[in-house]
Design a protein around this motif. Structure first.
Motif, PDB file in Angstrom:
ATOM      1  N   LEU A  96       0.795  -1.230   0.000  1.00  0.00           N
ATOM      2  CA  LEU A  96       0.000   0.000   0.000  1.00  0.00           C
ATOM      3  C   LEU A  96       0.825   1.276   0.000  1.00  0.00           C
ATOM      4  CD1 LEU A  96      -2.665  -1.158   2.609  1.00  0.00           C
ATOM      5  CD2 LEU A  96      -2.753  -1.356   0.110  1.00  0.00           C
ATOM      6  N   GLY A  97       2.009   1.231   0.574  1.00  0.00           N
ATOM      7  CA  GLY A  97       2.842   2.419   0.654  1.00  0.00           C
ATOM      8  C   GLY A  97       3.330   2.654   2.073  1.00  0.00           C
ATOM      9  N   PHE A  98       4.005   3.781   2.287  1.00  0.00           N
ATOM     10  CA  PHE A  98       4.595   4.040   3.599  1.00  0.00           C
ATOM     11  C   PHE A  98       4.660   5.543   3.856  1.00  0.00           C
ATOM     12  CE2 PHE A  98       7.889   3.895   0.412  1.00  0.00           C
ATOM     13  CZ  PHE A  98       8.685   4.989   0.698  1.00  0.00           C
ATOM     14  N   LYS A  99       4.826   5.871   5.141  1.00  0.00           N
ATOM     15  CA  LYS A  99       4.974   7.278   5.540  1.00  0.00           C
ATOM     16  C   LYS A  99       6.447   7.623   5.683  1.00  0.00           C
ATOM     17  CE  LYS A  99       0.588   8.008   7.950  1.00  0.00           C
ATOM     18  NZ  LYS A  99      -0.057   8.333   9.250  1.00  0.00           N
ATOM     19  N   THR A 100       6.771   8.851   5.337  1.00  0.00           N
ATOM     20  CA  THR A 100       8.143   9.322   5.467  1.00  0.00           C
ATOM     21  C   THR A 100       8.140  10.801   5.839  1.00  0.00           C
ATOM     22  OG1 THR A 100      10.309   9.425   4.348  1.00  0.00           O
ATOM     23  CG2 THR A 100       8.375   9.964   3.033  1.00  0.00           C
ATOM     24  N   LEU A 101       9.246  11.258   6.388  1.00  0.00           N
ATOM     25  CA  LEU A 101       9.372  12.666   6.737  1.00  0.00           C
ATOM     26  C   LEU A 101       9.913  13.456   5.559  1.00  0.00           C
ATOM     27  CD1 LEU A 101      10.912  12.429  10.347  1.00  0.00           C
ATOM     28  CD2 LEU A 101       8.584  13.148   9.740  1.00  0.00           C
ATOM     29  N   THR A 102       9.332  14.616   5.316  1.00  0.00           N
ATOM     30  CA  THR A 102       9.799  15.489   4.256  1.00  0.00           C
ATOM     31  C   THR A 102       9.641  16.938   4.712  1.00  0.00           C
ATOM     32  OG1 THR A 102       9.618  15.994   1.896  1.00  0.00           O
ATOM     33  CG2 THR A 102       7.561  15.608   3.089  1.00  0.00           C
ATOM     34  N   TYR A 103       9.988  17.858   3.838  1.00  0.00           N
ATOM     35  CA  TYR A 103       9.918  19.274   4.215  1.00  0.00           C
ATOM     36  C   TYR A 103       9.029  20.045   3.250  1.00  0.00           C
ATOM     37  CZ  TYR A 103      13.709  18.714   7.587  1.00  0.00           C
ATOM     38  OH  TYR A 103      14.467  18.331   8.664  1.00  0.00           O
ATOM     39  N   GLU A 104       8.224  20.929   3.793  1.00  0.00           N
ATOM     40  CA  GLU A 104       7.494  21.922   3.011  1.00  0.00           C
ATOM     41  C   GLU A 104       8.040  23.283   3.436  1.00  0.00           C
ATOM     42  OE1 GLU A 104       3.323  21.522   3.549  1.00  0.00           O
ATOM     43  OE2 GLU A 104       3.193  19.614   2.451  1.00  0.00           O
ATOM     44  N   GLY A 105       9.001  23.777   2.667  1.00  0.00           N
ATOM     45  CA  GLY A 105       9.717  24.984   3.080  1.00  0.00           C
ATOM     46  C   GLY A 105      10.570  24.664   4.288  1.00  0.00           C
ATOM     47  N   GLU A 106      10.328  25.380   5.388  1.00  0.00           N
ATOM     48  CA  GLU A 106      11.074  25.152   6.619  1.00  0.00           C
ATOM     49  C   GLU A 106      10.399  24.127   7.522  1.00  0.00           C
ATOM     50  OE1 GLU A 106      13.970  26.666   7.463  1.00  0.00           O
ATOM     51  OE2 GLU A 106      14.030  27.622   5.492  1.00  0.00           O
ATOM     52  N   LYS A 107       9.197  23.744   7.157  1.00  0.00           N
ATOM     53  CA  LYS A 107       8.397  22.900   8.035  1.00  0.00           C
ATOM     54  C   LYS A 107       8.569  21.429   7.691  1.00  0.00           C
ATOM     55  CE  LYS A 107       3.613  22.297   9.588  1.00  0.00           C
ATOM     56  NZ  LYS A 107       2.198  22.730   9.381  1.00  0.00           N
ATOM     57  N   GLN A 108       8.790  20.615   8.704  1.00  0.00           N
ATOM     58  CA  GLN A 108       8.892  19.166   8.518  1.00  0.00           C
ATOM     59  C   GLN A 108       7.494  18.545   8.603  1.00  0.00           C
ATOM     60  OE1 GLN A 108      10.935  16.617  11.497  1.00  0.00           O
ATOM     61  NE2 GLN A 108      12.322  16.076   9.821  1.00  0.00           N
ATOM     62  N   VAL A 109       7.151  17.747   7.604  1.00  0.00           N
ATOM     63  CA  VAL A 109       5.821  17.133   7.551  1.00  0.00           C
ATOM     64  C   VAL A 109       5.961  15.649   7.263  1.00  0.00           C
ATOM     65  CG1 VAL A 109       4.681  19.248   6.795  1.00  0.00           C
ATOM     66  CG2 VAL A 109       5.559  17.623   5.094  1.00  0.00           C
ATOM     67  N   ILE A 110       4.887  14.922   7.549  1.00  0.00           N
ATOM     68  CA  ILE A 110       4.823  13.488   7.234  1.00  0.00           C
ATOM     69  C   ILE A 110       4.113  13.323   5.895  1.00  0.00           C
ATOM     70  CG2 ILE A 110       3.915  11.252   7.923  1.00  0.00           C
ATOM     71  CD1 ILE A 110       4.127  12.170  10.822  1.00  0.00           C
ATOM     72  N   GLU A 111       4.745  12.639   4.982  1.00  0.00           N
ATOM     73  CA  GLU A 111       4.178  12.418   3.646  1.00  0.00           C
ATOM     74  C   GLU A 111       3.957  10.924   3.417  1.00  0.00           C
ATOM     75  OE1 GLU A 111       5.212  13.276  -1.100  1.00  0.00           O
ATOM     76  OE2 GLU A 111       6.670  13.705   0.469  1.00  0.00           O
ATOM     77  N   PHE A 112       2.831  10.583   2.794  1.00  0.00           N
ATOM     78  CA  PHE A 112       2.561   9.185   2.447  1.00  0.00           C
ATOM     79  C   PHE A 112       3.009   8.921   1.012  1.00  0.00           C
ATOM     80  CE2 PHE A 112      -0.258   5.947   0.561  1.00  0.00           C
ATOM     81  CZ  PHE A 112       0.111   4.866   1.355  1.00  0.00           C
ATOM     82  N   ILE A 113       3.847   7.905   0.830  1.00  0.00           N
ATOM     83  CA  ILE A 113       4.319   7.503  -0.490  1.00  0.00           C
ATOM     84  C   ILE A 113       3.519   6.282  -0.924  1.00  0.00           C
ATOM     85  CG2 ILE A 113       6.299   6.815  -1.889  1.00  0.00           C
ATOM     86  CD1 ILE A 113       6.541   9.603  -0.626  1.00  0.00           C
ATOM     87  N   PRO A 114       2.644   6.406  -1.922  1.00  0.00           N
ATOM     88  CA  PRO A 114       1.791   5.278  -2.291  1.00  0.00           C
ATOM     89  C   PRO A 114       2.573   4.115  -2.870  1.00  0.00           C
ATOM     90  CG  PRO A 114       1.550   7.081  -3.854  1.00  0.00           C
ATOM     91  CD  PRO A 114       2.391   7.601  -2.735  1.00  0.00           C
ATOM     92  N   GLY A 115       2.125   2.905  -2.552  1.00  0.00           N
ATOM     93  CA  GLY A 115       2.707   1.683  -3.085  1.00  0.00           C
ATOM     94  C   GLY A 115       1.978   1.235  -4.342  1.00  0.00           C
ATOM     95  N   PRO A 116       2.325   0.055  -4.871  1.00  0.00           N
ATOM     96  CA  PRO A 116       1.771  -0.389  -6.153  1.00  0.00           C
ATOM     97  C   PRO A 116       0.251  -0.561  -6.158  1.00  0.00           C
ATOM     98  CG  PRO A 116       3.068  -2.133  -5.110  1.00  0.00           C
ATOM     99  CD  PRO A 116       3.349  -0.886  -4.356  1.00  0.00           C
ATOM    100  N   VAL A 117      -0.322  -1.022  -5.049  1.00  0.00           N
ATOM    101  CA  VAL A 117      -1.782  -1.214  -5.023  1.00  0.00           C
ATOM    102  C   VAL A 117      -2.497   0.128  -5.111  1.00  0.00           C
ATOM    103  CG1 VAL A 117      -3.739  -2.023  -3.652  1.00  0.00           C
ATOM    104  CG2 VAL A 117      -1.648  -3.401  -3.780  1.00  0.00           C
TER     105      VAL A 117
END
Length: 291
Positions: A96-117
């Motif tokens: 299904l995918g997984f969550k990872t930390l990323t940045y929106e400008g200076e702000k750190q956010v959690i992003e979901f990376i979709p999997g094949p399904v």
């Protein structure tokens, strides 16, 4: 009721025309995927099932061309295909995918990376699940709702309800009886139309060797076709494991034989892959007889 997905333009006319003529190689029909079906019914049945929105389970020995068949079907429907390779390590994140930390400008956010399904559902593409019976029995029920009439899943990582777009469909492949495999439970198996994929032989194998390897000598190609037939016969009699008759391995041997002696090519591509000494000796004796 599942949605009906129209076949690509003119494909019905092409298939019916081929059905009325002869079981030729169909190479021009499926040239994008590279699979050469042993008979027309195999292709027609798979296309018919997918066009009605049904999931297809390709069942057959290793090296028979199941993955190539799936790629060819994807090409026929002009649909990109996301793939899942099953193993005992397959988990919800792999599907299904997984969550990872990323940045929106200076702000750190959690992003979901979709999997094949999720990707295949949202884009309305094909999903290919390879070696589906290698997954742990408790893993695949996660996508039961994806595989039945609902075509829906609640993403456990985001709580989003995902419903598949038109065009989404599932092709799975299974090798039975191998170490690490488990029988499919009835709930999962009943979500598929099963299509047996046999080894290809004779003229169709001859055409496949010509079009997919560097071997050009007709007499040598004929010997490899005979070798394949003898290996398949030995497998059916229980003298060899299915690995020995793999068409994939045979094509490798054909390729190598364009540069090195055929006997060595067969040893490297087929015989040395076998676990038992008696099987390796059997293949080598057969090779000596033919070549």
């Amino acid at each position: 009721m599942k949605p009906h997905y129209p076949l690509p333009e003119n494909i019905v006319d092409i298939l019916e025309s081929r059905r009325r003529k002869t079981n030729d190689s169909f190479t021009d029909l499926i040239r994008g995927g590279g699979y050469v079906p042993p008979n027309m019914d195999l292709l027609v049945d798979a296309i018919s099932a997918l066009s009605m929105g049904k999931n297809v389970l390709l069942k057959g020995p290793t090296g028979a061309g199941k993955t190539k068949f799936a790629e060819s079907l994807s090409q026929l429907f002009n649909q990109p295909m996301f793939s899942v390779n099953c193993s005992v390590d397959l988990d919800a994140e792999s599907l299904l995918g997984f969550k990872t930390l990323t940045y929106e400008g200076e702000k750190q956010v959690i992003e979901f990376i979709p999997g094949p399904v999720i990707n295949s559902m949202k884009h309305g593409n094909f999903l290919y699940i390879d070696e589906v019976n290698m997954a742990k029995p408790e893993t695949l029920p996660l996508i039961n709702g994806v595989l039945d009439y609902r075509r829906t899943i609640t993403n456990p990582f985001t709580n989003e309800i995902v419903t598949a777009e038109d065009g989404f469909n599932v092709i799975a492949a299974i090798n039975e009886g191998y170490v690490g495999t488990v029988p499919l439970n009835e709930a999962l198996k009943n979500r598929f139309v099963v299509i047996e994929v046999p080894y290809i032989e004779g003229d169709q194998l001859r055409n496949l060797i010509r079009s997919n390897t560097n071997l050009t000598d007709d007499s040598m190609i004929d010997l490899f076709v005979t070798l394949s037939s003898d290996l398949i016969h030995a497998v059916s009699q229980g003298k060899l494991s299915e690995d020995a008759a793999s068409i994939r391995a045979l094509l490798d041997a054909c390729d190598l034989s364009a540069l090195i002696p055929a006997k060595r090519a067969i040893q490297r591509s087929i015989a040395d892959k076998l676990d038992e000494a008696r099987e390796r000796e059997f293949v080598q004796n057969l090779t000596e007889t033919l070549f």
